[in-house]
Design a protein around this motif. Structure first.
Motif, mmCIF file in Angstrom:
data_model
loop_
_atom_site.group_PDB
_atom_site.id
_atom_site.type_symbol
_atom_site.label_atom_id
_atom_site.label_comp_id
_atom_site.label_asym_id
_atom_site.label_seq_id
_atom_site.Cartn_x
_atom_site.Cartn_y
_atom_site.Cartn_z
ATOM 1 N N SER A 179 1.169 -1.192 0.018
ATOM 2 C CA SER A 179 0.390 0.320 -0.057
ATOM 3 C C SER A 179 0.609 1.415 -0.435
ATOM 4 N N ILE A 180 1.700 0.890 0.461
ATOM 5 C CA ILE A 180 2.534 2.124 0.630
ATOM 6 C C ILE A 180 3.633 2.618 -1.029
ATOM 7 N N ALA A 181 3.745 1.930 -1.173
ATOM 8 C CA ALA A 181 4.776 1.579 -2.271
ATOM 9 C C ALA A 181 4.228 1.839 -3.570
ATOM 10 N N GLU A 182 2.598 1.827 -3.510
ATOM 11 C CA GLU A 182 1.724 1.824 -4.593
ATOM 12 C C GLU A 182 1.492 3.193 -4.117
ATOM 13 N N GLU A 183 1.192 4.078 -2.682
ATOM 14 C CA GLU A 183 1.183 5.489 -2.456
ATOM 15 C C GLU A 183 2.041 6.428 -3.650
ATOM 16 N N LEU A 184 4.053 6.100 -3.253
ATOM 17 C CA LEU A 184 5.065 6.288 -3.637
ATOM 18 C C LEU A 184 4.966 6.393 -5.197
ATOM 19 N N GLY A 185 4.743 4.919 -5.816
ATOM 20 C CA GLY A 185 4.700 5.132 -6.795
ATOM 21 C C GLY A 185 6.042 4.439 -7.106
ATOM 22 N N ILE A 186 6.629 3.537 -6.394
ATOM 23 C CA ILE A 186 7.848 2.997 -6.040
ATOM 24 C C ILE A 186 7.315 1.397 -5.285
ATOM 25 N N SER A 187 8.320 0.384 -5.796
ATOM 26 C CA SER A 187 8.309 -0.836 -5.891
ATOM 27 C C SER A 187 8.289 -1.706 -4.290
ATOM 28 N N ARG A 188 7.376 -2.839 -3.851
ATOM 29 C CA ARG A 188 7.358 -2.553 -2.993
ATOM 30 C C ARG A 188 8.720 -3.340 -2.041
ATOM 31 N N GLN A 189 9.911 -3.545 -2.704
ATOM 32 C CA GLN A 189 11.044 -4.293 -2.096
ATOM 33 C C GLN A 189 12.001 -2.535 -1.466
ATOM 34 N N ALA A 190 11.551 -1.522 -2.630
ATOM 35 C CA ALA A 190 12.330 -0.528 -1.871
ATOM 36 C C ALA A 190 11.881 -0.241 -0.583
ATOM 37 N N VAL A 191 10.236 -0.163 -0.595
ATOM 38 C CA VAL A 191 9.663 0.593 0.936
ATOM 39 C C VAL A 191 10.532 -0.344 1.889
ATOM 40 N N GLN A 192 10.243 -1.727 1.334
ATOM 41 C CA GLN A 192 11.532 -2.312 2.482
ATOM 42 C C GLN A 192 12.646 -2.254 2.687
ATOM 43 N N GLN A 193 13.278 -2.286 1.496
ATOM 44 C CA GLN A 193 14.469 -1.189 1.745
ATOM 45 C C GLN A 193 15.003 0.100 2.969
ATOM 46 N N ARG A 194 14.110 0.720 1.867
ATOM 47 C CA ARG A 194 14.285 2.497 2.974
ATOM 48 C C ARG A 194 13.836 2.373 4.476
ATOM 49 N N ARG A 195 13.183 1.457 4.682
ATOM 50 C CA ARG A 195 12.184 0.818 5.888
ATOM 51 C C ARG A 195 13.819 0.404 6.602
ATOM 52 N N LYS A 196 14.578 -0.691 6.293
ATOM 53 C CA LYS A 196 15.398 -1.343 6.317
ATOM 54 C C LYS A 196 17.267 -0.338 7.137
ATOM 55 N N SER A 197 17.232 0.531 5.613
ATOM 56 C CA SER A 197 18.656 1.608 5.667
ATOM 57 C C SER A 197 18.290 3.052 6.977
ATOM 58 N N ALA A 198 17.082 2.856 6.797
ATOM 59 C CA ALA A 198 16.819 4.253 7.316
ATOM 60 C C ALA A 198 16.686 4.202 9.658
ATOM 61 N N GLY A 199 16.561 2.654 9.831
ATOM 62 C CA GLY A 199 16.325 1.953 10.746
ATOM 63 C C GLY A 199 14.563 2.725 11.624
ATOM 64 N N LEU A 200 13.498 2.997 10.829
ATOM 65 C CA LEU A 200 12.384 3.192 10.420
ATOM 66 C C LEU A 200 11.910 2.646 11.585
ATOM 67 N N PRO A 201 11.616 0.699 11.798
ATOM 68 C CA PRO A 201 11.583 -0.118 13.010
ATOM 69 C C PRO A 201 11.790 0.339 14.519
ATOM 70 N N MET A 202 12.982 1.043 14.716
ATOM 71 C CA MET A 202 14.009 1.465 15.687
ATOM 72 C C MET A 202 13.781 2.784 16.199
ATOM 73 N N LEU A 203 13.010 3.402 15.100
ATOM 74 C CA LEU A 203 12.869 4.887 15.597
ATOM 75 C C LEU A 203 11.526 4.519 16.100
#
Length: 214
Positions: A179-203
């Protein structure tokens, strides 16, 4: 009638750079809409509201609720509209119940905190500092611990662009990566990678822990 006092968490917010905005009316409308949303989501003694010029204030029974309100407000307005915040804890006296006028050490602590942030932002390496917490009567290192967490939180939030904030908001709403990927116009994998690289779950885990403070 004798004014009523009680210990409360106080919030002062100040729009950053608002005087440079080419559309101050539009900015005010976005801010008030965001404040309405926050007030609907988080229980408050005195709802967050614009009180004068570009300043926002509100009171909460607990520090965790105050911190949660501040983060939710930032998430609704970022990027593009940013605020600095001072959060205080101490006695608050209601001077006039009809007008909601308040005073007391809780507000003095919040004012001290926001002034520290404003001055600190001018120091090299501290430009993303947005939030500070002060207690009128500091208790067993809680003030220092909360501020340490807030500094780290501000560092991460200050690095987020539009994509990062969209992912954060989506995670807060427990939306799927698709759902987030569709809003952004990017792939689901790109959302997962950004979530991981930015440490968003820790935040978000840190923010959740702060929300639990009494």
């Amino acid at each position: 009638m004798t004014p009523v006092s009680s210990t409360r968490a106080t919030v002062l917010g100040d729009l950053i750079g608002s005087r440079l905005s080419a559309d101050r009316r539009g900015l005010h409308e976005r801010l008030t809409a965001a404040l309405t949303h926050v007030n609907q989501e988080i229980v408050t003694d005195q709802p967050l509201a614009v009180i004068a010029g570009d300043e926002v204030q509100g009171t909460y029974a607990g520090v965790g609720d105050a911190l949660g309100a501040v983060f939710l407000l930032r998430s609704l307005l970022s990027p593009g509209t940013d605020l600095r915040f001072g959060i205080g804890r101490g006695d608050v006296t209601v001077l006039d119940a009809e007008t909601g006028i308040q005073d007391g050490p809780g507000w003095w602590a919040a004012r001290q905190a926001i002034e520290e942030v404003e001055a600190g932002q001018q120091v090299t390496g501290q430009a993303t500092w947005r939030t500070a917490y002060r207690e009128h009567e500091p208790d067993h290192g809680t003030e220092q611990a909360v501020n340490a967490a807030l500094v780290c939180q501000d560092l991460v939030l200050g690095s987020l662009d539009q994509t990062g904030w969209t992912i954060v908001r989506g995670m807060m709403q427990e939306r799927t990566h698709a759902s987030i990927a569709e809003e952004l116009g990017i792939s689901r994998q790109a959302v997962q990678q950004r979530r991981k690289s930015a440490g968003l779950p820790m935040l978000l885990a840190s923010i959740s822990a702060l929300r639990s403070l009494p």
